[in-house]
Design a protein around this motif. Sequence first.
Motif, mmCIF file in Angstrom:
data_model
loop_
_atom_site.group_PDB
_atom_site.id
_atom_site.type_symbol
_atom_site.label_atom_id
_atom_site.label_comp_id
_atom_site.label_asym_id
_atom_site.label_seq_id
_atom_site.Cartn_x
_atom_site.Cartn_y
_atom_site.Cartn_z
ATOM 1 N N GLY A 147 0.785 -1.228 0.000
ATOM 2 C CA GLY A 147 0.000 0.000 0.000
ATOM 3 C C GLY A 147 0.816 1.277 0.000
ATOM 4 N N SER A 148 2.134 1.162 0.097
ATOM 5 C CA SER A 148 2.976 2.352 0.056
ATOM 6 C C SER A 148 3.386 2.632 -1.383
ATOM 7 N N LEU B 17 2.566 -2.612 6.649
ATOM 8 C CA LEU B 17 3.985 -2.561 6.315
ATOM 9 C C LEU B 17 4.279 -1.530 5.238
ATOM 10 N N GLY B 18 5.248 -0.683 5.497
ATOM 11 C CA GLY B 18 5.648 0.343 4.543
ATOM 12 C C GLY B 18 4.808 1.600 4.576
ATOM 13 N N MET B 19 3.753 1.609 5.381
ATOM 14 C CA MET B 19 2.875 2.775 5.471
ATOM 15 C C MET B 19 3.257 3.622 6.684
ATOM 16 N N PRO B 20 2.773 4.858 6.759
ATOM 17 C CA PRO B 20 3.071 5.689 7.930
ATOM 18 C C PRO B 20 2.585 5.063 9.239
ATOM 19 N N GLN B 21 1.505 4.282 9.174
ATOM 20 C CA GLN B 21 0.954 3.665 10.381
ATOM 21 C C GLN B 21 1.552 2.294 10.692
ATOM 22 N N THR C 157 -5.735 -5.855 17.639
ATOM 23 C CA THR C 157 -7.140 -5.510 17.893
ATOM 24 C C THR C 157 -7.331 -3.997 17.929
ATOM 25 N N ALA C 158 -6.418 -3.302 18.613
ATOM 26 C CA ALA C 158 -6.524 -1.845 18.718
ATOM 27 C C ALA C 158 -6.321 -1.180 17.361
ATOM 28 N N ALA C 159 -5.351 -1.676 16.580
ATOM 29 C CA ALA C 159 -5.083 -1.075 15.272
ATOM 30 C C ALA C 159 -6.257 -1.274 14.326
ATOM 31 N N ARG C 160 -6.851 -2.452 14.360
ATOM 32 C CA ARG C 160 -7.987 -2.700 13.481
ATOM 33 C C ARG C 160 -9.176 -1.815 13.871
ATOM 34 N N ILE D 264 -7.179 -4.046 8.701
ATOM 35 C CA ILE D 264 -5.773 -4.304 8.993
ATOM 36 C C ILE D 264 -5.246 -5.338 8.003
ATOM 37 N N MET D 265 -4.007 -5.151 7.582
ATOM 38 C CA MET D 265 -3.299 -6.151 6.792
ATOM 39 C C MET D 265 -1.999 -6.425 7.517
ATOM 40 N N ASP D 266 -1.831 -7.660 7.961
ATOM 41 C CA ASP D 266 -0.636 -7.992 8.734
ATOM 42 C C ASP D 266 -0.133 -9.370 8.325
ATOM 43 N N THR D 267 1.081 -9.644 8.671
ATOM 44 C CA THR D 267 1.695 -10.937 8.428
ATOM 45 C C THR D 267 2.772 -11.162 9.471
#
Length: 244
Positions: free
Chosen positions: A12-13, A202-206, A226-229, A235-238
Amino acid sequence: MQDLWLIGIGTGSPVHVTGEGMQALRDAATILVPQKGAGKDDLAELRRRIIAASGTTARIVPFDYPVRDPGLPYLERVDAWHDQIAERWHAAMGKGGSAGPVALLVWGDPSLYDSTLRIAARLPVPPRIRVVPGITAIQALTAAHAIPLNTVNGPVQITTGRRLRDHGWPMGAETVAVMLDGECSFRRLDPAGVTIWWGAFLGMPQQVLYDGPLADAAQPIEAIRTAARARHGWIMDTYLLRKA
């Protein structure tokens, strides 16, 4: 025959889109932008930023993304969902209004744990496919943590959260890269001797990262996720797991 270009856009960056990807956006006649509904406007906005950064003059055609039917068994649910997505693509491609390549921006890489190629095969008239690879989430994750993907001569297994949850640690794997896990399936593993490197946006400001022994890191990662979502609406995580 229609040309369909599937352009990997990293996580997304805009800086994670390759030069080839940016050139493909400039050369496309039409770019399809999926809209995934309330709470996920950021996803469409990120695509639009990447498109704007490319300087393309292509026509932008938004379309609404279907949702999966939770009442169906998993494989049947995904199969029906892919049919619906292909129908939406076909309708949106017909709105392009001009000859020339149609581009679709794909998170990560169209060839790695992504169904874009399978969906393209369901179009009524199979298009000519061009795949422009992007930075994968695994590349972005290992770079963010400044770690190698594998140990010296060590095997790596790439899998999904669903398979980790249902089948446990893959046999023979020293390192496991986990994609598409919405349930923190690492909580179901025996944490003894396991280290986790986790990252979201990943790669984003957040961007947010966390790592450490799984026994100590599992609970904080789940709380952070949970908080980020809740804060972003998506949320996209790995994450990467490695046994000592």
